[in-house]
Design an enzyme around this catalytic site. Structure first.
Site, PDB file in Angstrom:
ATOM      1  N   GLU A  95     -24.115   8.983  43.510  1.00  0.00           N
ATOM      2  CA  GLU A  95     -25.114   7.843  43.119  1.00  0.00           C
ATOM      3  C   GLU A  95     -26.220   8.067  42.503  1.00  0.00           C
ATOM      4  OE1 GLU A  95     -25.497   5.134  42.238  1.00  0.00           O
ATOM      5  OE2 GLU A  95     -25.824   3.695  43.652  1.00  0.00           O
TER       6      GLU A  95
ATOM      7  N   ARG B 235     -20.184   8.116  52.296  1.00  0.00           N
ATOM      8  CA  ARG B 235     -19.629   6.870  52.283  1.00  0.00           C
ATOM      9  C   ARG B 235     -18.511   6.780  51.422  1.00  0.00           C
ATOM     10  NH1 ARG B 235     -24.835   7.390  49.932  1.00  0.00           N
ATOM     11  NH2 ARG B 235     -25.405   6.143  48.134  1.00  0.00           N
TER      12      ARG B 235
ATOM     13  N   TYR C 216     -36.382  -1.501  49.061  1.00  0.00           N
ATOM     14  CA  TYR C 216     -37.151  -2.040  47.652  1.00  0.00           C
ATOM     15  C   TYR C 216     -38.500  -2.616  48.102  1.00  0.00           C
ATOM     16  CZ  TYR C 216     -32.820  -1.656  44.849  1.00  0.00           C
ATOM     17  OH  TYR C 216     -31.714  -0.905  44.147  1.00  0.00           O
TER      18      TYR C 216
ATOM     19  N   ASN D  94     -26.866   0.173  53.496  1.00  0.00           N
ATOM     20  CA  ASN D  94     -26.695  -1.140  52.877  1.00  0.00           C
ATOM     21  C   ASN D  94     -27.334  -1.984  54.003  1.00  0.00           C
ATOM     22  OD1 ASN D  94     -23.579  -0.188  51.276  1.00  0.00           O
ATOM     23  ND2 ASN D  94     -25.683   0.005  50.449  1.00  0.00           N
TER      24      ASN D  94
ATOM     25  N   TYR E   7       0.803  -1.230   0.117  1.00  0.00           N
ATOM     26  CA  TYR E   7      -0.127   0.162  -0.003  1.00  0.00           C
ATOM     27  C   TYR E   7       1.071   1.376  -0.112  1.00  0.00           C
ATOM     28  CZ  TYR E   7      -4.469  -2.493   0.458  1.00  0.00           C
ATOM     29  OH  TYR E   7      -5.644  -3.096   0.233  1.00  0.00           O
TER      30      TYR E   7
ATOM     31  N   ARG F 275     -16.418   0.317  44.806  1.00  0.00           N
ATOM     32  CA  ARG F 275     -17.616   0.943  45.422  1.00  0.00           C
ATOM     33  C   ARG F 275     -17.096   1.246  46.816  1.00  0.00           C
ATOM     34  NH1 ARG F 275     -22.591  -2.993  45.201  1.00  0.00           N
ATOM     35  NH2 ARG F 275     -23.426  -1.277  46.467  1.00  0.00           N
ATOM     36  N   HIS F 276     -18.039   2.184  47.444  1.00  0.00           N
ATOM     37  CA  HIS F 276     -17.559   2.550  48.851  1.00  0.00           C
ATOM     38  C   HIS F 276     -17.832   1.143  49.914  1.00  0.00           C
ATOM     39  CE1 HIS F 276     -21.839   1.987  49.452  1.00  0.00           C
ATOM     40  NE2 HIS F 276     -22.207   2.803  48.110  1.00  0.00           N
ATOM     41  N   GLY F 277     -17.056   1.428  50.938  1.00  0.00           N
ATOM     42  CA  GLY F 277     -17.291   0.337  51.791  1.00  0.00           C
ATOM     43  C   GLY F 277     -18.836   0.172  52.270  1.00  0.00           C
TER      44      GLY F 277
ATOM     45  N   HIS G 266     -20.265   4.668  43.438  1.00  0.00           N
ATOM     46  CA  HIS G 266     -21.421   3.994  43.955  1.00  0.00           C
ATOM     47  C   HIS G 266     -21.810   2.834  42.754  1.00  0.00           C
ATOM     48  CE1 HIS G 266     -22.163   7.027  46.720  1.00  0.00           C
ATOM     49  NE2 HIS G 266     -21.410   7.742  46.000  1.00  0.00           N
TER      50      HIS G 266
END
Lengths: 457, 457
Positions: B306, B286, B317, B241, B176, B234-236, B371
């Site tokens: 987040e 966090r 939930y 949580n 080429y 992720r955060h602790g 998050h």
């Protein structure tokens, strides 16, 4: 939750050093960058070499005409002093700001030697540098710019006539043309630079090595030079407006519907080339109903939706004052930063409006039908309104606003439809709605239906 | 309210036609653009000329070696057929998509004649074109690329050894090189093009005349070529949580605090050059508590906060399922688009994360502590995960994720701290929290503390 600001994310001191012969749109570009970055909350200031030159000329009883006249021996002392003064002002400013800031060195910076000196000095002071050259060999563009300079440059403020200015500028161009060295990647490969050739028809980038620099390039790519109009309107009066409620997705009131019909007439009468018009609305009913009878292509933007009032959505100001007294006060104290619980702040709106601004810089013949807070933000960008002031501007209903965007400023014309509407302006410290007589309210003044009222920024 | 997507705002059909000799990183750039634009929800597809060539070679019982061997007469028929096939595939694809889409023609496109033909054909079909040349004369970069090709290009899949591939690629380059015409503004002034010289150390732009093109340039300016690591965590574990609540601004649990101490050890052991590490957190407690003991420079980004759950913030939930049963179901049905009342959707998060992605493309040695939803979005970008799938990925607590970003893909290594934590993974159709065994869950697998588990995308 909003995105971080550029200022937060890039704690960097950057100096944009402009390079270019006279009449290459250098001040236009400088001012646009200042406006854009300030709007994004980055401390930005332009330092104009010409302004310093005038001072030096006064002190030495010389005129620009004499200085740049090819018959005279060049007075290098005045020029060197001017350059050093500008650089010193920039260094001083950087010691005064905290964290992140952008200085624009708006000068000719014609030679490699000068640029090398600037680059070294800034680097020694831990300031990043990017050179921004406006190179133009299209004589028709240059001629237009020379004529423009007459009305804008302080250097030629005392010139008797346009012809005088043109002669002066031509002398100055000749003066610098002899020494001018354009930026090339081969000769100044170590410099970080942006070279615009005939504005943005071609652009050469060398070592654009930071996010902030790439953002400036991105903005410049989207800049227009030619004069053009942007048309703005709030939606017609809505049911919620009548009830004094904020937010929501209400339909138009009877008077609002009247405005949507009237708007067809106004557009027909006042918008030239409306056969090529495009109408942008938000995704909310009241803007779409306002655009309903306009026979033009339409775009719906989520970004044009009203500031999200979160938990206060659908309430009156009285109800907010009662239910969220602390929030109500906090908002008055700092309306730009205040975020409704679960909603948005003005800063958040600006963040999401950024693509709209890019698109508006790219286009003409657009009529934007949107909401009070959003219009304030768009207006603040084009009119260079301070961020603390922008949330307090009064933008009345049933009024078409014409922004005439010129190289060195924006002219506003308001065309008021003769259809009454409630006021949605909340005065600071009260929950009362009424017309503002705030001095920051640059939209106010006596405007009669159909008569235009020009305000230059 | 989110900003409109690029797809909404620019209903445009654009073909990015790649230009460049073999081993110039063409496929790397193509794949990056596909990934970036897809992540921004713009339908984007790359069409690879090499893939078509293999088909043609098979059909004519030829090998790449034979085709490009300088001893043989060039077989133009095979090459022309391959090119036409690629162009036809692109045209066909554009008839299949609705509105807005970007095709990448990933080929060599060596001559002005070929480029002119492509430009005309696309233009006749109302498709905008921008050429993107990767020009490279730095032999050290080329050599690295040739070695890379062995492991990635389908064309050399059957080569017996690395040396074989190098010889083949060198033959192809020579083949080429004889006909190659680089893009210049003087020779092909009518074309809209981006020319990268030695990757992005210098860039020439010609007629970048749309927002979408300027956006692609902006992205390329921020691209890195060299292999590097990005670290994610992720955060602790937080108090919320433990209680199964979403959102909020809770402090770490006892085990979360343990992780914040453990993280110092893990970083020390696993992150090379951690003396140059920078730690990014969100503005929430966090993440900052998780970063607390790391002795490195830190940045707080609002963009890393987040996903805003709006009215559901602070609920479990179960509570959401009870209070907002319709929302709960709607979210499961389309988790990417679903926006919490007064809150955000995954799409909204991607919009605000865009500057983070730009910054991450620009940097190395960054540890991002953020998050679940935000990590999913960042991860989806680097791993090219489909937008419908990304909200369902399981990203466990107390795990450091290493992304090794290479030219042609990203390798993932998970380093699990041996500190138990609750699961925050909600399975579709229930309000139950538990580890996902979803097949889309590309993060799962048996991972033992300290042992790495490589998954290549």
């Amino acid at each position: 939750m909003p995105i971080t600001t550029l200022a937060d994310s890039n704690p960097i001191k950057l100096c944009v050093v402009i390079v270019g012969l006279p009449a290459r749109g250098k001040s236009f570009i400088s001012q646009k960058i200042v406006r854009y970055l300030s709007w994004l909350s980055i401390p930005t200031k332009s330092f104009n070499c010409s302004t310093n030159l005038i001072q030096q000329l006064k002190e030495s009883n010389t005129t620009a005409n004499q200085l740049f006249n090819k018959e005279n021996t060049p007075n290098h002392e005045i020029l060197n002093k001017t350059r050093q003064l500008t650089l010193d002002q920039i260094l001083k400013w950087f010691t005064e700001i905290d964290n992140c800031g952008v200085a624009i060195y708006d000068g000719i910076n014609a030679t490699k030697f000068e640029r090398d000196h600037i680059n070294k000095t800034l680097s020694d002071n831990n300031i990043n540098t990017v050179f921004l050259e406006s190179y133009c060999d299209d004589q028709s563009i240059i001629d237009v710019n020379i004529t423009d300079i007459e009305s804008t440059s302080p250097e030629y403020f005392n010139s008797v006539s346009l012809q005088d200015t043109i002669n002066s500028v031509s002398n100055k161009i000749q003066f610098y043309d002899n020494v001018y060295e354009t930026l090339t990647a081969s000769e100044e490969s170590n410099l970080s630079f942006i070279k615009l050739i005939n504005f943005s028809s071609q652009i050469i980038l060398n070592h654009i090595d930071s996010y902030l620099k790439s953002r400036i390039v991105y903005y410049i790519m989207n800049l227009h030079v030619k004069n053009r109009y942007i048309w703005l309107s709030r939606h017609g009066e809505s049911q919620y407006n009548l009830e004094g409620k904020i937010g929501g997705d209400a339909a138009l009131s009877e008077r609002g519907i009247k405005y949507s019909h009237k708007l067809v007439e106004i557009v027909d009468k006042y918008i030239p080339n409306h056969d090529r018009l495009e109408v942008w609305t938000s995704t909310l009913k009241r803007t779409q109903q306002t655009a309903k009878y306009l026979p033009f292509p339409k775009k719906q933007w989520k970004a044009l939706d009203e500031l999200d009032a979160g938990s206060c959505d659908g309430l009156t100001y009285d109800e907010i004052a009662e239910k969220f007294p602390e929030d109500f006060k906090a908002r008055d104290d700092n309306k730009f930063e205040y975020r409704y619980p679960g909603g948005e702040s003005y800063r958040d709106v600006i963040t999401r409006l950024e693509p709209i601004i890019m698109a508006l810089e790219n286009q003409e013949n657009v009529l934007v039908i949107t909401h009070q807070a959003v219009l304030r933000c768009i207006y603040a960008y084009f009119m260079n309104v301070h961020q603390e002031e922008s949330p307090w501007m009064s933008i009345p209903l049933h009024t078409l606003i014409r922004l005439e965007i010129k190289a060195y400023g924006t002219e506003v014309t308001r065309i008021k439809a003769d259809i009454p509407a409630v006021s949605t302006y909340k005065e600071k410290g009260t929950s009362k709605l009424g017309e503002s007589n705030n001095s920051l309210n640059i939209m106010s003044g006596s405007v009669i239906s159909g008569i235009t009222d020009k305000i230059v920024n």
